[in-house]
Scaffold this motif. Structure first.
Motif, PDB file in Angstrom:
ATOM      1  N   PHE A 198     -26.492  47.167  17.058  1.00  0.00           N
ATOM      2  CA  PHE A 198     -25.544  46.062  17.148  1.00  0.00           C
ATOM      3  C   PHE A 198     -25.773  45.087  15.995  1.00  0.00           C
ATOM      4  N   THR A 199     -24.720  44.406  15.593  1.00  0.00           N
ATOM      5  CA  THR A 199     -24.894  43.309  14.643  1.00  0.00           C
ATOM      6  C   THR A 199     -25.423  42.087  15.394  1.00  0.00           C
ATOM      7  N   TYR A 217     -32.671  40.399  20.003  1.00  0.00           N
ATOM      8  CA  TYR A 217     -31.488  39.712  19.478  1.00  0.00           C
ATOM      9  C   TYR A 217     -30.820  40.472  18.330  1.00  0.00           C
ATOM     10  N   SER A 218     -31.219  41.703  18.117  1.00  0.00           N
ATOM     11  CA  SER A 218     -30.651  42.523  17.057  1.00  0.00           C
ATOM     12  C   SER A 218     -30.724  41.799  15.708  1.00  0.00           C
ATOM     13  N   ALA A 220     -31.226  31.841  18.452  1.00  0.00           N
ATOM     14  CA  ALA A 220     -31.468  33.038  19.261  1.00  0.00           C
ATOM     15  C   ALA A 220     -32.229  32.689  20.534  1.00  0.00           C
ATOM     16  N   LEU A 221     -33.291  31.929  20.402  1.00  0.00           N
ATOM     17  CA  LEU A 221     -34.139  31.610  21.545  1.00  0.00           C
ATOM     18  C   LEU A 221     -33.524  30.556  22.462  1.00  0.00           C
ATOM     19  N   SER A 222     -32.734  29.652  21.882  1.00  0.00           N
ATOM     20  CA  SER A 222     -32.241  28.500  22.646  1.00  0.00           C
ATOM     21  C   SER A 222     -30.774  28.603  23.049  1.00  0.00           C
ATOM     22  N   VAL A 224     -26.871  38.957  24.585  1.00  0.00           N
ATOM     23  CA  VAL A 224     -28.114  39.707  24.650  1.00  0.00           C
ATOM     24  C   VAL A 224     -28.122  40.610  25.880  1.00  0.00           C
ATOM     25  N   GLU A 225     -27.647  40.082  27.000  1.00  0.00           N
ATOM     26  CA  GLU A 225     -27.608  40.878  28.227  1.00  0.00           C
ATOM     27  C   GLU A 225     -26.631  42.044  28.090  1.00  0.00           C
ATOM     28  N   LYS A 226     -25.522  41.839  27.402  1.00  0.00           N
ATOM     29  CA  LYS A 226     -24.574  42.934  27.187  1.00  0.00           C
ATOM     30  C   LYS A 226     -25.207  44.050  26.358  1.00  0.00           C
ATOM     31  N   MET A 227     -25.988  43.677  25.357  1.00  0.00           N
ATOM     32  CA  MET A 227     -26.672  44.692  24.548  1.00  0.00           C
ATOM     33  C   MET A 227     -27.694  45.442  25.393  1.00  0.00           C
ATOM     34  N   ARG A 228     -28.432  44.714  26.214  1.00  0.00           N
ATOM     35  CA  ARG A 228     -29.413  45.364  27.089  1.00  0.00           C
ATOM     36  C   ARG A 228     -28.732  46.351  28.025  1.00  0.00           C
TER      37      ARG A 228
END
Length: 395
Positions: free
Chosen positions: A42-43, A240-241, A282-284, A290-294
């Motif tokens: 993913f990008t 986070y790709s 990314a962290l905040s 992120v959940e969609k990628m997982r």
């Protein structure tokens, strides 16, 4: 000119070599399916990209930052650590590095003297042992049995512990197996390390990439004593790709972190400024993408795992995290008259244009690593080609 002994003794990364070879063949026009690369396909999520763009336009990224990371990113890591580890840390306990790999490198340079030993469970990520050797330490390998999901036990550790043992590496979820240590298993390992006053290197880079209801326990969360003996290695690359942004970090004892920061100041100076701004977001920032990628990785795992497990001569334990399959292919090799897994991998690439990574670089001469961070179409076609290769190579 004669090169240094440290360079001539260095083993090249088998993952990077396999990826490079696959790209070279693709550039020649071959229809290569590469399952080598250890990165999401993913990008980077748009909100993270936009934060970087805004940082560039603001002029904030034109200058050096502190060697150990910007205050803003350290603050984001502190909040992330409180949320995910239930631990309170300070800025002095954190170093931001040019990728998590460099965090590991500076750690070993900081803690090891010549002859110090680091226990490394097998199968292992390809760079652990080489980085220990670059710090003049000795990697000591302890083998996890496939019947135990490749996980090691206190008994295994006690067999190899010596007075020179300085640290142990635990990577859960694991690269290359994708297996996860349970909380009880981690607690036993952590308490063993505390009893012998050993440092635990907890490589948590895949801790958010877990599937099918599994959760990755954190060593640092289990007790104050274990936390005090642990250096956490993490980063934004996998979850986070953001592999190309090169931001990792370490959390640990302030004296160790200070030493790591001193090494970074004399090598990379500081992590890239714009990448640090992106890492803060990314962290905040929002985590829905992120959940969609997982979830996409979970779907690929559940679809492709039974197809790979059904390949002739493949023995495979279903991973719980990361994005790799690590089948034992000893029987498939025997069917084709192969006694070397790297030769098997090379012939598969030449004959069927499927690129895998030889298990030799992970300490397993009868296995291959297959990344399922590729499209479902490529994964399914790769299985078809691998099956054809096995059938055609039978003696």
């Amino acid at each position: 000119m004669k090169l240094s002994q440290r360079v001539t003794n260095l083993e090249p990364s088998v993952t990077l070599a396999a990826t490079t070879k696959a790209k070279e063949l693709k550039a020649k026009g071959l229809d290569v399916i590469s399952l080598t690369v250890g990165e999401p396909d993913f990008t980077t999520p748009e909100n993270i990209e936009q934060a970087a763009i805004d940082g560039i336009k603001s002029g904030k990224v034109s200058f050096y930052t502190a060697s150990g990371g910007t205050p803003e990113l350290k603050s984001a890591i502190i909040e992330f650590t409180e949320k995910n580890y239930d631990r309170t840390v300070e800025a002095k306990n954190i170093i931001v590095t040019t990728g998590a790999k460099f965090a590991l490198y500076t750690l070993f340079q900081t803690i090891l003297d010549a002859g110090d030993e680091v226990i490394i469970p097998v199968p292992y990520w390809v760079s652990y042992g080489e980085q220990v050797k670059l710090a003049q330490g000795n990697p000591v390998f302890v083998y996890g049995e496939q019947a135990n999901d490749y996980k090691i036990t206190v008994d295994n550790l006690e067999e190899v512990r010596t007075e020179k043992t300085k640290a142990i590496i635990i990577n859960s979820p694991s690269n290359p197996t994708g297996m996860i240590y349970s909380e009880d298993e981690l607690r036993a390992l952590g308490e063993w390390a505390v009893r012998h006053d050993l440092l635990i290197v907890s490589d948590d880079i895949y801790d958010h990439l877990v599937y099918n209801g599994n959760k990755a326990a954190h060593l640092a969360s289990l007790s104050d004593e274990i936390f005090q003996h642990t250096v956490i290695i993490n980063g934004v690359s996998k979850t986070y790709s953001m592999t190309g942004w090169r931001i990792g970090y370490a959390i640990g004892n302030a004296e160790i972190i200070s030493g790591m920061t001193a090494i970074a100041s004399q090598s990379t100076s500081n992590p890239t400024a714009v990448s640090q701004i992106a890492a803060v977001e990314a962290l905040s920032g929002e985590q829905e993408t992120v959940e969609k990628m997982r979830q996409a990785f979970e779907e690929r795992l559940n679809t492709i795992y039974p197809k790979v497990a059904d390949l002739p001569g493949f023995k495979l334990t279903k991973p719980q995290g990361a994005f790799y399959l690590f089948p034992n292919i000893k029987e498939a090799m025997d069917m084709g008259g192969y006694d070397n897994v790297t030769t098997w991998v090379n012939d598969l690439l030449e004959q069927e244009q499927v690129a895998l990574v030889t298990g030799e670089g992970f300490g397993s001469p009868v296995s291959v690593r297959m990344s399922y961070s590729a499209s479902m179409e490529e994964l399914e076609e790769a299985v078809i080609r691998i099956r054809r290769f096995i059938e055609n190579s039978k003696k």
